[in-house]
Design a protein around this motif. Sequence first.
Motif, PDB file in Angstrom:
ATOM      1  N   LEU A 161       0.835  -1.194   0.000  1.00  0.00           N
ATOM      2  CA  LEU A 161       0.000   0.000   0.000  1.00  0.00           C
ATOM      3  C   LEU A 161       0.872   1.247   0.000  1.00  0.00           C
ATOM      4  O   LEU A 161       1.997   1.229   0.498  1.00  0.00           O
ATOM      5  CB  LEU A 161      -0.912   0.005   1.224  1.00  0.00           C
ATOM      6  CG  LEU A 161      -1.795  -1.241   1.407  1.00  0.00           C
ATOM      7  CD1 LEU A 161      -2.551  -1.164   2.722  1.00  0.00           C
ATOM      8  CD2 LEU A 161      -2.752  -1.394   0.245  1.00  0.00           C
ATOM      9  N   GLY A 162       0.346   2.319  -0.516  1.00  0.00           N
ATOM     10  CA  GLY A 162       1.066   3.588  -0.508  1.00  0.00           C
ATOM     11  C   GLY A 162       0.083   4.726  -0.618  1.00  0.00           C
ATOM     12  O   GLY A 162      -1.042   4.547  -1.072  1.00  0.00           O
ATOM     13  N   ALA A 163       0.497   5.887  -0.166  1.00  0.00           N
ATOM     14  CA  ALA A 163      -0.374   7.060  -0.232  1.00  0.00           C
ATOM     15  C   ALA A 163       0.469   8.292  -0.493  1.00  0.00           C
ATOM     16  O   ALA A 163       1.647   8.341  -0.129  1.00  0.00           O
ATOM     17  CB  ALA A 163      -1.148   7.217   1.070  1.00  0.00           C
ATOM     18  N   ALA A 164      -0.151   9.268  -1.117  1.00  0.00           N
ATOM     19  CA  ALA A 164       0.521  10.535  -1.391  1.00  0.00           C
ATOM     20  C   ALA A 164      -0.508  11.650  -1.285  1.00  0.00           C
ATOM     21  O   ALA A 164      -1.710  11.440  -1.478  1.00  0.00           O
ATOM     22  CB  ALA A 164       1.154  10.527  -2.773  1.00  0.00           C
ATOM     23  N   ALA A 165      -0.028  12.826  -0.954  1.00  0.00           N
ATOM     24  CA  ALA A 165      -0.906  13.989  -0.856  1.00  0.00           C
ATOM     25  C   ALA A 165      -1.449  14.360  -2.228  1.00  0.00           C
ATOM     26  O   ALA A 165      -0.884  13.987  -3.267  1.00  0.00           O
ATOM     27  CB  ALA A 165      -0.131  15.170  -0.266  1.00  0.00           C
ATOM     28  N   ASP A 166      -2.559  15.088  -2.233  1.00  0.00           N
ATOM     29  CA  ASP A 166      -3.160  15.547  -3.491  1.00  0.00           C
ATOM     30  C   ASP A 166      -2.197  16.427  -4.292  1.00  0.00           C
ATOM     31  O   ASP A 166      -2.351  16.589  -5.495  1.00  0.00           O
ATOM     32  CB  ASP A 166      -4.442  16.339  -3.216  1.00  0.00           C
ATOM     33  CG  ASP A 166      -5.554  15.446  -2.687  1.00  0.00           C
ATOM     34  OD1 ASP A 166      -5.460  14.218  -2.874  1.00  0.00           O
ATOM     35  OD2 ASP A 166      -6.507  15.977  -2.093  1.00  0.00           O
ATOM     36  N   THR A 167      -1.224  17.002  -3.624  1.00  0.00           N
ATOM     37  CA  THR A 167      -0.278  17.893  -4.295  1.00  0.00           C
ATOM     38  C   THR A 167       0.761  17.139  -5.124  1.00  0.00           C
ATOM     39  O   THR A 167       1.508  17.733  -5.876  1.00  0.00           O
ATOM     40  CB  THR A 167       0.459  18.751  -3.247  1.00  0.00           C
ATOM     41  OG1 THR A 167       1.102  17.881  -2.309  1.00  0.00           O
ATOM     42  CG2 THR A 167      -0.497  19.669  -2.519  1.00  0.00           C
ATOM     43  N   VAL A 168       0.832  15.797  -4.969  1.00  0.00           N
ATOM     44  CA  VAL A 168       1.842  14.995  -5.662  1.00  0.00           C
ATOM     45  C   VAL A 168       1.210  14.254  -6.835  1.00  0.00           C
ATOM     46  O   VAL A 168       0.186  13.594  -6.681  1.00  0.00           O
ATOM     47  CB  VAL A 168       2.475  13.964  -4.698  1.00  0.00           C
ATOM     48  CG1 VAL A 168       3.517  13.121  -5.424  1.00  0.00           C
ATOM     49  CG2 VAL A 168       3.101  14.661  -3.497  1.00  0.00           C
ATOM     50  N   ALA A 169       1.811  14.388  -8.002  1.00  0.00           N
ATOM     51  CA  ALA A 169       1.388  13.622  -9.178  1.00  0.00           C
ATOM     52  C   ALA A 169       2.539  12.711  -9.590  1.00  0.00           C
ATOM     53  O   ALA A 169       3.701  13.021  -9.339  1.00  0.00           O
ATOM     54  CB  ALA A 169       1.026  14.561 -10.320  1.00  0.00           C
ATOM     55  N   GLY A 170       2.223  11.569 -10.187  1.00  0.00           N
ATOM     56  CA  GLY A 170       3.259  10.638 -10.645  1.00  0.00           C
ATOM     57  C   GLY A 170       3.690   9.634  -9.597  1.00  0.00           C
ATOM     58  O   GLY A 170       4.591   8.830  -9.848  1.00  0.00           O
ATOM     59  N   PHE A 171       3.045   9.652  -8.424  1.00  0.00           N
ATOM     60  CA  PHE A 171       3.388   8.684  -7.372  1.00  0.00           C
ATOM     61  C   PHE A 171       2.888   7.306  -7.797  1.00  0.00           C
ATOM     62  O   PHE A 171       1.786   7.152  -8.289  1.00  0.00           O
ATOM     63  CB  PHE A 171       2.744   9.100  -6.050  1.00  0.00           C
ATOM     64  CG  PHE A 171       2.961   8.111  -4.933  1.00  0.00           C
ATOM     65  CD1 PHE A 171       4.154   8.085  -4.246  1.00  0.00           C
ATOM     66  CD2 PHE A 171       1.960   7.213  -4.588  1.00  0.00           C
ATOM     67  CE1 PHE A 171       4.361   7.180  -3.221  1.00  0.00           C
ATOM     68  CE2 PHE A 171       2.153   6.304  -3.567  1.00  0.00           C
ATOM     69  CZ  PHE A 171       3.356   6.288  -2.884  1.00  0.00           C
ATOM     70  N   ASP A 172       3.720   6.288  -7.603  1.00  0.00           N
ATOM     71  CA  ASP A 172       3.320   4.933  -7.970  1.00  0.00           C
ATOM     72  C   ASP A 172       3.874   3.953  -6.949  1.00  0.00           C
ATOM     73  O   ASP A 172       4.938   4.173  -6.365  1.00  0.00           O
ATOM     74  CB  ASP A 172       3.858   4.590  -9.367  1.00  0.00           C
ATOM     75  CG  ASP A 172       3.183   3.367  -9.969  1.00  0.00           C
ATOM     76  OD1 ASP A 172       2.199   2.879  -9.371  1.00  0.00           O
ATOM     77  OD2 ASP A 172       3.636   2.897 -11.009  1.00  0.00           O
ATOM     78  N   VAL A 173       3.144   2.858  -6.709  1.00  0.00           N
ATOM     79  CA  VAL A 173       3.600   1.809  -5.806  1.00  0.00           C
ATOM     80  C   VAL A 173       4.253   0.727  -6.662  1.00  0.00           C
ATOM     81  O   VAL A 173       3.647   0.250  -7.620  1.00  0.00           O
ATOM     82  CB  VAL A 173       2.410   1.223  -5.012  1.00  0.00           C
ATOM     83  CG1 VAL A 173       2.879   0.118  -4.090  1.00  0.00           C
ATOM     84  CG2 VAL A 173       1.733   2.321  -4.214  1.00  0.00           C
ATOM     85  N   PRO A 174       5.492   0.337  -6.344  1.00  0.00           N
ATOM     86  CA  PRO A 174       6.216  -0.599  -7.212  1.00  0.00           C
ATOM     87  C   PRO A 174       5.664  -2.014  -7.207  1.00  0.00           C
ATOM     88  O   PRO A 174       5.957  -2.791  -8.096  1.00  0.00           O
ATOM     89  CB  PRO A 174       7.639  -0.558  -6.652  1.00  0.00           C
ATOM     90  CG  PRO A 174       7.470  -0.139  -5.232  1.00  0.00           C
ATOM     91  CD  PRO A 174       6.297   0.792  -5.213  1.00  0.00           C
ATOM     92  N   GLY A 175       4.887  -2.424  -6.206  1.00  0.00           N
ATOM     93  CA  GLY A 175       4.270  -3.743  -6.213  1.00  0.00           C
ATOM     94  C   GLY A 175       5.038  -4.815  -5.474  1.00  0.00           C
ATOM     95  O   GLY A 175       4.765  -5.995  -5.625  1.00  0.00           O
TER      96      GLY A 175
END
Length: 196
Positions: A161-175
Amino acid sequence: QQSGSTREASNHSSLWNKEGSPLEVDLDTNRADQIRMETVRAVARQLTNAGIKVNVKEHPNDIFIREILRKVKFKGLAEYAWRMPAGAIPDTILESRQVPSLQNAYTGENSSGWSNRRLDEILEQMRDEWDTAARQAMLREIEGLAATDVPFIPLFYRPVLGAAADTVAGFDVPGHEGWSSSFATGWTFSTATQAK
């Protein structure tokens, strides 16, 4: 835990083998974490409810991995886990030559002892296949072989699982559970929202 299993067994009819003895199975494991112990209790309870006596054998982590699993010293069942990065070829845990033995100095990780010629062929083909759709087809065939032979029974998988603020784009969880930067070089930040 074992006394609880015995108590449960008295409420259910026992199953017997062809020699006339009650069915009994050893379940070897280690106390890795709370999830492991919960699944061990659940498996033991379900087998007991089916009339099979379960002897849970807990081992220290190093003994369990080095001696019980690697040297395949468990008699009945063993409960353990492994990590597999997304997209990795599962050869270390499935290939025939990875079955732990004196010949490979017990370094193989195919603790189930599963040996299947077609499986080995697929794993070899996967090493040279980079097309995602073709790889997925190969993995589906491996799942079919595993469902036929039943060398192991997957109980669950732990998602990443992963989370990022609304201000961040391009965030991805590697799996996978290993260390990762989560592709931070591709992140962008919205200055409009940051100005709050």
